[in-house]
Design a protein around this motif. Structure first.
Motif, PDB file in Angstrom:
ATOM      1  N   ASP C 179      -1.529   3.509  -1.777  1.00  0.00           N
ATOM      2  CA  ASP C 179      -2.411   2.271  -1.484  1.00  0.00           C
ATOM      3  C   ASP C 179      -1.549   1.440  -0.756  1.00  0.00           C
ATOM      4  O   ASP C 179      -0.540   1.519  -0.448  1.00  0.00           O
ATOM      5  CB  ASP C 179      -2.331   1.716  -2.908  1.00  0.00           C
ATOM      6  CG  ASP C 179      -3.277   2.317  -3.905  1.00  0.00           C
ATOM      7  OD1 ASP C 179      -4.089   3.153  -3.205  1.00  0.00           O
ATOM      8  OD2 ASP C 179      -3.017   2.209  -5.169  1.00  0.00           O
ATOM      9  N   ALA C 180      -2.367   0.572   0.001  1.00  0.00           N
ATOM     10  CA  ALA C 180      -1.841  -0.334   1.074  1.00  0.00           C
ATOM     11  C   ALA C 180      -0.870  -1.276   0.522  1.00  0.00           C
ATOM     12  O   ALA C 180      -0.316  -1.976   1.334  1.00  0.00           O
ATOM     13  CB  ALA C 180      -2.643  -1.048   2.012  1.00  0.00           C
ATOM     14  N   ALA C 182       1.993  -2.638  -0.744  1.00  0.00           N
ATOM     15  CA  ALA C 182       3.306  -1.727  -0.467  1.00  0.00           C
ATOM     16  C   ALA C 182       4.458  -2.081  -1.584  1.00  0.00           C
ATOM     17  O   ALA C 182       4.731  -3.170  -1.863  1.00  0.00           O
ATOM     18  CB  ALA C 182       4.087  -2.247   0.975  1.00  0.00           C
ATOM     19  N   PHE C 237      -0.986   7.741   4.743  1.00  0.00           N
ATOM     20  CA  PHE C 237      -1.023   6.580   4.901  1.00  0.00           C
ATOM     21  C   PHE C 237      -2.466   6.107   5.358  1.00  0.00           C
ATOM     22  O   PHE C 237      -2.284   5.137   6.350  1.00  0.00           O
ATOM     23  CB  PHE C 237       0.182   5.902   5.940  1.00  0.00           C
ATOM     24  CG  PHE C 237       1.557   6.220   5.205  1.00  0.00           C
ATOM     25  CD1 PHE C 237       1.854   5.103   4.389  1.00  0.00           C
ATOM     26  CD2 PHE C 237       2.211   7.391   5.433  1.00  0.00           C
ATOM     27  CE1 PHE C 237       3.210   5.248   3.638  1.00  0.00           C
ATOM     28  CE2 PHE C 237       3.612   7.540   4.463  1.00  0.00           C
ATOM     29  CZ  PHE C 237       3.872   6.412   3.779  1.00  0.00           C
ATOM     30  N   TRP C 240      -4.049   2.354   6.521  1.00  0.00           N
ATOM     31  CA  TRP C 240      -3.343   0.983   6.405  1.00  0.00           C
ATOM     32  C   TRP C 240      -3.224   0.250   7.998  1.00  0.00           C
ATOM     33  O   TRP C 240      -3.175   0.937   8.802  1.00  0.00           O
ATOM     34  CB  TRP C 240      -1.546   1.507   6.343  1.00  0.00           C
ATOM     35  CG  TRP C 240      -1.203   2.083   5.088  1.00  0.00           C
ATOM     36  CD1 TRP C 240      -1.906   2.972   4.239  1.00  0.00           C
ATOM     37  CD2 TRP C 240      -0.066   1.584   4.439  1.00  0.00           C
ATOM     38  NE1 TRP C 240      -1.243   3.139   2.973  1.00  0.00           N
ATOM     39  CE2 TRP C 240      -0.222   2.125   3.099  1.00  0.00           C
ATOM     40  CE3 TRP C 240       1.066   0.830   4.768  1.00  0.00           C
ATOM     41  CZ2 TRP C 240       1.187   2.196   2.327  1.00  0.00           C
ATOM     42  CZ3 TRP C 240       2.231   0.906   4.067  1.00  0.00           C
ATOM     43  CH2 TRP C 240       2.154   1.349   2.785  1.00  0.00           C
ATOM     44  N   GLY C 284      -5.025   4.351  11.296  1.00  0.00           N
ATOM     45  CA  GLY C 284      -4.921   3.015  10.506  1.00  0.00           C
ATOM     46  C   GLY C 284      -6.395   2.605  10.273  1.00  0.00           C
ATOM     47  O   GLY C 284      -6.894   1.778   9.228  1.00  0.00           O
TER      48      GLY C 284
END
Lengths: 65, 496, 568, 122
Positions: C179-180, C182, C237, C240, C284
């Motif tokens: 998950d973004a 962090a 990722f 993100w 992204g």
């Protein structure tokens, strides 16, 4: 470059402009040409003028200590 | 009292060989060597058999000397822990002797007979330490192996006798402290048999006398193990002894002392009481951690390969001590696994020291450059592999013991140990890469004019053991799950 | 068809071991067998977790196949195979072994299902690729290799730290999308991966080392490390948002340096970074379509970038230099190479009918929908790409003026390898469906729309016009542009003094002081008046030893101290 | 207090010996003297075992018709004494090795004074 070459390039350019106009008349037809030209000049300016003054060094820079 | 005599055979083989070696000097000049090698192979067979049997039956093998039952008589015990250590030291010995066949003659001419005799005595003493179930008997074996060790160190270069003398004084202090501790224990418990003592001690809280006894035993053995502030003898002894002697003593000497520590802390005394009652576990961990850093730092400062490796030994003994000091299953696994890995790594590195000494005349780091890579590519490849394993990069063996150590520290929330482990690994990166950089990258002086040096590899009998051991580092690394599950887990003491 | 279910990386590892024992004559041809075996193996592998071992309290997953790993695995194996053909003439055992280890590490990461396995193959890659750089000529390669290795060990340490934190935090170790939101563990893993992806400011190792490897070495290097990082970014990722910005910045930053560079392999090295920037930007975005775009662009990139590097490799092989200011007028001596190179150059610039066009159009489409004006940054980077790779590099290398350099003949298998890749560039460009077949999920996309074609033609057209008017000014002088490696290269002596010489001195002084004070203490105990005696000489690590009494004293102190502590 | 000292006088003597041995190893510069210190140190521990095993009024463990064998206090435990025989042998062996090493040190460096020795080793 010979004249033939330039004429060929101009034909491509004209073709794309026409195609773009036919596809979407609302858009400025040579938008990407202008963007590319300005962008290219900007890149050249940044790399050849600004960078030359700041970060260009002789090739043996790291070997001299 | 069953018919299995393989347990008692191990020390007996070595002591017999120690007597046979001087007797057979009248035969061929090679005889002492072959006697030593053959008896080590027999030792491997006997301890391998014992290990296999105790692992497969899941029970320790008890052997009552002369039929006297304990606590009157002395018993020898082979459980997975001691049989494993026996196998480890005998296997390492086989490889070292294989490698040292010509080296012993060339480095210490005319001393082959006393050398091999002392080696056998050393092995007999060490295997006795591992197998005995009696504390005083352990002292006797400890001193036998130490005497052989002093003599082995003394057979070296010009400074070796001084190193040996310092080893003798400090070693005797260590052994005397141990004996004092045993005396205290004997006075309160009234027995010297480990099983007896354990059954008494694990039922009640410890009295001050017993606490002092434990401390004296731990510190006395700590001297033999070269635990950080008690390591004064180690560096000189390893540096000045002959190459073969160093490559024999370094991998197995301190490890057997570590075994005694494990035996005393986890089997003899009640681990929980020790952990809660007295700060000895924490002290061990602190001494180990400081030793890791100290050994690493001083290793970086050295200019001689052998001395550098000696200091790195001080550091790696610290890893084992830290693993013991964590006093948890993971710490125990880390300690035992690191004993195994470090024995093999150090054996490879010191054997390579011997090979280099034969070719270059000394082990000075200054004289090493990239001509070595061309002259001895295989030896250097083995060195690189062992160095990578010492640093602890996966998938070599060295990584996994550090990994268990990190897991063990994290399990108890002790972050500071993780930092110390990482820091000491960085130190070892520095001091090993100093060597590797010289060997692989630094050009020879005036390399342009001279032709590239020709291949000049050490002889096959010296190359083969080095290559086999260093390749086994990869195997140990890849097979570590199997080793941990099938070999080390059965060793875990009952309390865990 | 059922195939054995083990990680295809083992083909390469077995190959590397085989390289160690095979004689020189057989090695180069045997080299080809292993990528070929891996290629076939991956082709027939079913999807899912296929090879796993229990380890402590989690699973080591050596082989996990999904759409992404299959595509990347095939692309890597193909690259290794074709580069093997290109380097049939190589006899250096070290380089061949390292190359197979390197490719094996990359494939191992691609099929790893947990972070622990990933880390192991990751380190194999780092060490093997450093070996490839070291196989390059001269002292420059040695120094660059060491800097490269240190940089990557640092990246590996970041990754390891992240993995340990992840494990400790109770999150399992299997590779999954984070998950973004962090956590420190995930950030550390991201940083470790970004080192390999050459994300500025962690990129300096790439332009520093790739141009210094040997002829075939740099071809090998370009294909794997950064793309493996892209693969991990896709898996972990995706979506993100920060990556969108970072990728665009990366694409533009590297293009600027490429325009400045005077070495043709340096130009291409910077373009690796720039192209990876495209992929990261679209990762992204994170939609299924965007991830397809990123992975398809990565496959294309592996193909045409390898083709371009092979072109420069032939130049280096034939002429012995790669500096633009020394080259020129070589076209008549190697027309086939020029033609094949230009196919690659058109592909990277995204010309219609070439493979780059398709995936780039997908990227621009995905970015245009989600990234707003950021798509214009990518367009600017595209201008720079065509300017440096499509015009500047070939123009000054093969045309412009007569350099008078002697051209050595080059073996025929070099253009053969290039031709294979060029054919792939053309095929994927003309029949996009063949490319889409590699995509992890079904792609419904028509790249040949008027809008895309017009854009893809007008931008390079304008670039060419601008270039033509300044063509005598752009070549410049034989100089280098300082990049962030300045910080560690120029300051190396400082670090050495600070962290090695000084530290050594501090510690030797500590030992000195310790020795001194133990000696003093015992001297004092013997005779208090002797405290005034002078200090002993400077400490020499090899010779100085405390006397026996100090050691005995130390034992005594420890025993007494510990006993007091325990019995208190 | 006086009783405590008086009743345990043997242990005080052992402690004194131990400290003398340590002092010899710590402070004396001559290697022979260090060796002597080591021997004293070792022997103090041996005497500790012997002392601890001694019982007032008990005799050697040979059956004596005049003493009851049921009463443990009548007989000594022979084990520590026999163990110490072994320990003495071990100690003698170590001293022997020590002297041999000292001789070879003297051959190599022509001195047995430690500071001089360390100086000549450099």
């Amino acid at each position: 470059m010979k004249l033939v070459g330039w004429i060929f390039l101009f034909l491509i350019f004209a073709g794309t402009v026409a195609a773009q106009y036919w596809d979407d008349p609302a858009k400025f037809p040579a938008y990407y040409f202008v963007y590319g030209l300005l962008g290219c000049l900007l890149l050249l300016f940044v790399t050849k003028v600004v960078a030359k003054k700041s970060i260009m060094r002789k090739e043996d820079y790291y070997d001299r200590s | 009292m069953t018919g299995d005599h393989s347990v008692v055979l191990i020390p007996v083989i070595f002591f017999t060989a120690a007597l046979l070696v001087p007797l057979c000097r009248r035969g061929s000049r090679r005889w002492p060597y072959w006697v030593a090698l053959v008896s080590s192979l027999l030792g491997v067979a006997a301890s391998g058999e014992a290990l296999w049997r105790t692992l497969s039956t899941g029970e320790a093998i008890h052997y009552h000397l002369a039929g006297w039952r304990p606590p009157m008589g002395i018993e020898l015990i082979a459980d997975p822990l001691s049989a494993f250590f026996c196998l480890l030291i005998t296997v390492v010995t086989v490889f070292v002797l294989w490698h040292g066949r010509s080296l012993v003659e060339s480095e210490t001419p005319g001393k082959a007979v006393p050398f091999y005799s002392c080696v056998m005595l050393l092995l007999g003493g060490l295997s006795g330490i591992l197998l005995t179930g009696d504390l005083f008997n352990l002292y006797v074996f400890l001193e036998i192996s130490s005497i052989a060790g002093y003599a082995l160190v003394a057979i070296g270069d010009k400074r070796a006798p001084v190193a040996s003398f310092r080893y003798l004084i400090l070693g005797t202090i260590g052994a005397s402290l141990y004996l004092l501790g045993v005396g205290f224990l004997f006075m309160t418990v009234g027995s010297l048999n480990m099983g007896d003592i354990a059954s008494v001690l694990q039922t009640r809280a410890m009295s001050p006398v017993e606490i002092s006894a434990l401390l004296l035993i731990v510190l006395g053995i700590g001297v033999k193990m070269a635990l950080f502030p008690l390591h004064g003898w180690l560096v000189d002894a390893y540096t000045h002894a002959s190459s073969t002697a160093t490559s024999l003593i370094a991998p197995i000497g301190t490890k057997v002392a570590a075994y005694v520590l494990i035996r005393a802390l986890f089997y003899l005394f009640d681990t929980d009481l020790v952990r809660e009652g007295i700060p000895v576990m924490n002290a061990l961990a602190v001494m180990g951690a400081v030793g890791m850093l100290w050994g690493g730092v001083l290793a970086m400062a050295q200019t001689d390969l052998k001395r550098m490796l000696a200091f790195s030994s001080v550091g790696h003994v610290g890893y084992i001590a830290l693993g013991i000091g964590l006093a948890s299953p993971l710490g125990f696994i880390a300690a035992v696994l690191h004993t195994l890995n470090h024995s093999v790594m150090k054996a490879v590195l010191f054997l390579i020291c011997g090979s280099l000494r034969q070719k270059l005349g000394d082990n000075a780091l200054d004289s090493m450059n990239n001509s070595l890579r061309l002259r001895m590519p295989w030896t250097m490849a083995a060195f690189t592999l062992a160095a990578i394993s010492m640093i602890g990069l996966p998938p070599t063996a060295g990584f996994f013991s550090k990994w268990y150590l990190v897991l063990g520290s994290l399990e108890q929330g002790k972050w500071h140990w993780v930092i110390v482990i990482v820091l000491s690994s960085l130190f070892s990166v520095v001091y090993f890469f100093r060597v590797l950089e010289r060997v692989y990258l630094r050009p020879q002086e005036g390399a342009e004019e001279e032709p590239a040096p020709a291949r000049d590899e050490s002889r096959p009998s010296m190359l083969a053991p080095v290559l086999i051991l260093s390749a086994s580092l990869l195997l140990l690394g890849l097979g570590n799950v199997m080793i941990v599950n099938h070999l080390i887990r059965p060793m875990l003491p009952a309390g865990f | 068809m059922t195939v054995p279910e083990f990680s295809p990386a083992f083909w390469f590892l077995a190959g590397a071991v085989a390289m160690l024992v095979l004689p020189a004559r057989a090695r180069a041809s045997a080299f080809l067998l292993f990528p070929l075996a891996s290629l076939i193996h991956i082709w027939f592998l079913p999807t899912g977790v296929l090879q796993a071992y229990a380890y402590l309290d989690h699973e080591l997953i050596l082989l996990r196949v999904d759409g992404f790993s299959r595509g990347f695995g095939l692309a890597f194996s193909l690259a290794a195979l074709v580069i093997g053909i290109f380097s049939l003439r190589v006899t250096d055992r070290l380089q061949q072994t390292a190359a197979l280890f390197y490719a094996g590490g990359s494939i191992g990461v691609t099929f790893a299902g947990d972070f622990f396995t990933l880390l192991i193959f990751w380190e194999v890659m780092a060490v093997a690729s450093a070996m490839i750089i070291w196989a390059g000529p001269g002292r420059a390669a040695a120094g660059a290799g060491l800097r490269y290795l240190i940089f990557h060990l640092f990246g590996g340490a970041l990754l390891l730290a992240g993995i340990v934190l992840l494990w400790h935090g109770g999150g399992g170790l299997e590779i999954r999308r984070f998950d973004a939101a962090a956590s420190p563990a995930v950030i550390l893993i991201l940083l470790g991966v970004l080192v390999n992806a050459a994300m500025p400011p962690l990129h300096a190792w790439l332009p520093d080392s790739y141009p210094k490897a040997g002829v075939t070495g740099s071809i090998f290097l370009n294909a794997f490390t950064t793309k493996v990082a892209v693969y991990v970014l896709i898996q972990c990722f995706a979506g993100w948002e920060i990556l969108m910005w970072a990728g665009c910045f990366m694409a533009l930053y590297a293009v600027c340096y490429a325009v400045m560079a005077n070495d043709i392999r340096l130009i291409l090295s910077y373009h690796i970074i720039s192209q990876v920037g495209y992929m990261i930007a679209v990762i992204g975005v994170g939609t299924e379509f965007a991830l397809s775009a990123a992975s398809l662009h990565a496959y294309n990139n592996i193909i045409y970038k390898t083709l371009l590097f092979m072109g420069t490799g032939v130049v280096l092989h034939a002429v012995g230099t790669t500096r633009l200011t020394d080259l020129g007028g070589l076209a008549r001596r190697m027309p086939l190479v020029v033609a094949l190179y230009m196919i690659g150059a058109f592909a990277i610039s995204g010309f219609p009918l070439f493979s780059g066009f398709v995936s780039k159009a997908m990227i621009l489409e995905a970015m245009g929908e989600n990234g707003g004006w950021l798509v214009h940054v990518l367009l600017l980077a595209a201008v720079g790409t065509f300017l440096s790779v499509g015009i500047k590099l070939p123009y000054y290398t093969w045309f412009y003026r007569e350099s008078g350099l002697e051209v050595k003949p080059y073996p025929a298998h070099m253009p053969l390898a290039m031709a294979i890749l060029a054919a792939a560039c053309l095929a994927f460009g003309m029949v996009p469906g063949w490319l889409f077949a590699w995509a992890p999920s079904a792609v419904e996309f028509q790249p040949y729309s008027v809008y895309q074609v017009v854009e893809a033609l007008q931008l390079p057209l304008a670039t060419f016009v601008a270039f033509w008017f300044f063509r005598h000014k752009i070549l410049g002088e034989p100089k280098i542009a300082l990049d962030l490696d300045w910080f560690y290269r120029k300051s190396a002596p400082l670090w050495e003094t600070l962290f090695i010489t000084r530290v050594n001195r501090v510690f030797s002084a500590t030992q000195d002081i310790l020795d001194h004070w133990t000696e003093k203490a015992f001297a004092f105990a013997r005779n208090p008046a002797r405290l005034l005696r002078e200090v002993p000489d400077r400490f020499d690590a090899n010779l100085q030893r405390a006397d026996l009494g100090s050691n005995v004293g130390l034992i005594l102190v420890v025993v007494v101290l510990l006993t007091l502590l325990s019995l208190w | 207090m006086v009783d405590f000292i008086h009743d345990n006088y043997a242990y005080w003597a052992i402690m004194l010996l131990l400290v003398i041995g340590l002092y010899g190893m710590l402070m004396k510069k001559n290697l022979i003297k260090k060796l002597i210190g080591m021997v004293i140190f070792q022997n103090s521990i041996i005497i500790l075992f012997v002392t601890a095993a001694y019982k007032w009024g008990a005799t050697v463990p040979v059956v004596d018709p005049g003493r009851s064998t049921d009463e443990i206090a009548n007989y000594l435990n022979p084990l520590p004494h026999t163990l110490m025989l072994t320990a003495i042998v071990v100690g003698v062996a170590i001293v022997g090795v020590g002297f041999a090493i000292v001789i070879s040190i003297y051959r190599n460096f022509q001195t047995l004074e430690e500071p001089e020795l360390l100086e000549r080793m450099k």
